[in-house]
Design an enzyme around this catalytic site. Structure first.
Site, PDB file in Angstrom:
ATOM      1  N   ASP A 169       0.848  -1.188   0.000  1.00  0.00           N
ATOM      2  CA  ASP A 169       0.000   0.000   0.000  1.00  0.00           C
ATOM      3  C   ASP A 169       0.888   1.244   0.000  1.00  0.00           C
ATOM      4  O   ASP A 169       1.757   1.401   0.856  1.00  0.00           O
ATOM      5  CB  ASP A 169      -0.904   0.005   1.235  1.00  0.00           C
ATOM      6  CG  ASP A 169      -2.006   1.043   1.121  1.00  0.00           C
ATOM      7  OD1 ASP A 169      -3.101   0.684   0.669  1.00  0.00           O
ATOM      8  OD2 ASP A 169      -1.757   2.204   1.474  1.00  0.00           O
ATOM      9  N   ASN A 177      -2.779  12.761  -3.844  1.00  0.00           N
ATOM     10  CA  ASN A 177      -3.883  13.137  -4.731  1.00  0.00           C
ATOM     11  C   ASN A 177      -4.414  14.517  -4.390  1.00  0.00           C
ATOM     12  O   ASN A 177      -4.681  15.348  -5.273  1.00  0.00           O
ATOM     13  CB  ASN A 177      -5.017  12.110  -4.616  1.00  0.00           C
ATOM     14  CG  ASN A 177      -4.908  11.007  -5.656  1.00  0.00           C
ATOM     15  OD1 ASN A 177      -4.274  11.184  -6.686  1.00  0.00           O
ATOM     16  ND2 ASN A 177      -5.520   9.875  -5.378  1.00  0.00           N
ATOM     17  N   ASP A 186      -2.346   9.179 -10.679  1.00  0.00           N
ATOM     18  CA  ASP A 186      -2.369   8.105 -11.680  1.00  0.00           C
ATOM     19  C   ASP A 186      -0.964   7.823 -12.215  1.00  0.00           C
ATOM     20  O   ASP A 186      -0.593   6.661 -12.439  1.00  0.00           O
ATOM     21  CB  ASP A 186      -3.294   8.484 -12.837  1.00  0.00           C
ATOM     22  CG  ASP A 186      -4.763   8.412 -12.467  1.00  0.00           C
ATOM     23  OD1 ASP A 186      -5.077   7.881 -11.380  1.00  0.00           O
ATOM     24  OD2 ASP A 186      -5.600   8.889 -13.254  1.00  0.00           O
ATOM     25  N   GLU A 213      -4.797   2.277  -4.276  1.00  0.00           N
ATOM     26  CA  GLU A 213      -3.335   2.356  -4.242  1.00  0.00           C
ATOM     27  C   GLU A 213      -2.710   1.096  -3.649  1.00  0.00           C
ATOM     28  O   GLU A 213      -1.539   1.087  -3.277  1.00  0.00           O
ATOM     29  CB  GLU A 213      -2.896   3.577  -3.432  1.00  0.00           C
ATOM     30  CG  GLU A 213      -3.164   3.507  -1.946  1.00  0.00           C
ATOM     31  CD  GLU A 213      -4.553   3.996  -1.543  1.00  0.00           C
ATOM     32  OE1 GLU A 213      -4.729   4.334  -0.369  1.00  0.00           O
ATOM     33  OE2 GLU A 213      -5.447   4.038  -2.408  1.00  0.00           O
TER      34      GLU A 213
END
Length: 298
Positions: A169, A177, A186, A213
């Site tokens: 993770d 983000n 992305d 993620e």
């Protein structure tokens, strides 16, 4: 239709002709292309009929034709939409037959049907790969991961070798983000997916995007020591990539990893393996992130 003694469908590669469907006896499963009668027809891309192979001038000195138990031959090429001959659809008879009056139209139709089936199979293969591939990162998606983990779990019972699972993770990904935007997020996911894919070095290893993620690595025939080595190497490769993170540890993207290993002597399910790896991942997050927590399946 033709009263043939043998009918067969074949495909060719650069060296051999492979018979993939045979009705009747007297035909082997493969032959070198330069020794094949079909090669004459495949090379031209046009239908070919020999009323009597024993008397056919074009076959004088042929390494195989004089020794076949057949006299009559008729074949048509299997053609791709681009016109490339990739195989043949042929019939053989023990007795000779007048070649001039032979109608190859049915053979041509059957060859076309065969190619339609091949193209349908190829199309379905493409769709299957697409259905199992994550659109953003290009690695296996959750569906493919679930199927691969089930297969790997069953394999443990057959091989009696350990199975390891890594859940990964990205640290502080929401903050990335929020700060840099979803496009930047992305881009990070794509870059990290490459790092994860590089860690899947063996044919049976599976790298997948588990969701958001979170990523996963399935490592068959890998004990706890091996799983820890893979996890540490992956973390080192990510550090070497130096992917910027405006609010990350030392300004870089890092990852927390939970690794769990199933012993072949212990009964377990794929779901239990995921739950155990997830618990290890939570521990890695809770104890500071940017680390690996590994252990055996409880």
């Amino acid at each position: 239709m033709y009263g043939a003694d043998v009918a067969f469908l074949s495909f060719v590669d650069d060296r051999y002709q492979w018979m993939k469907a045979i009705t009747g006896n007297g035909i082997g499963s493969s032959i070198e292309r330069e020794r094949s009668v079909c090669q004459i027809m495949i090379a031209s891309g046009e239908p070919l009929v020999f009323g009597d192979m024993q008397k056919e001038p074009k076959l004088n000195g042929h390494p195989v034709a004089p020794f076949l138990p057949f006299r009559f031959y008729a074949g048509v090429p299997l053609l791709t939409p681009e016109g490339a001959a990739v195989g043949s659809f042929c019939i053989l008879k023990h007795e000779p037959q007048d070649a001039a009056g032979f109608d190859v139209s049915t053979l041509i139709d059957l060859a076309a049907v065969s190619m339609d089936e091949i193209e349908l199979w190829q199309h379905n293969q493409v769709l299957e790969r697409a259905a199992q591939t994550d659109g953003l990162t290009g690695i296996a998606n959750r569906r493919a991961f679930d199927q691969a983990l089930e297969r790997a779990s069953r394999r443990v019972r057959r091989t009696q070798e350990p199975l390891s699972l890594l859940l990964l993770d990205l640290d502080y990904f929401k903050a990335l983000n929020d700060t840099a935007g979803h496009q930047a997020g992305d881009d990070v996911l794509r870059q990290f997916a490459c790092v994860v894919a590089q860690a899947a070095r063996r044919p049976d290893d599976v790298a997948a995007r588990y969701g958001g993620e979170e990523f996963a690595l399935i490592l068959p025939s890998t004990d706890q020591t091996g799983a820890l080595e893979v996890a540490q190497r992956l973390g080192a490769n990510l550090a070497s990539a130096e992917i910027p993170h405006p609010r990350g540890i030392d300004g870089l993207v890092t990852v927390s990893i939970g690794a769990v290993t199933a012993d072949p002597a212990t009964e377990f399910t794929a779901g239990a393996l995921v739950s155990a790896a997830d618990a290890k991942l939570y521990e890695a997050k809770r104890t500071g992130r940017n680390r690996v927590v590994a252990g055996p399946l409880p």
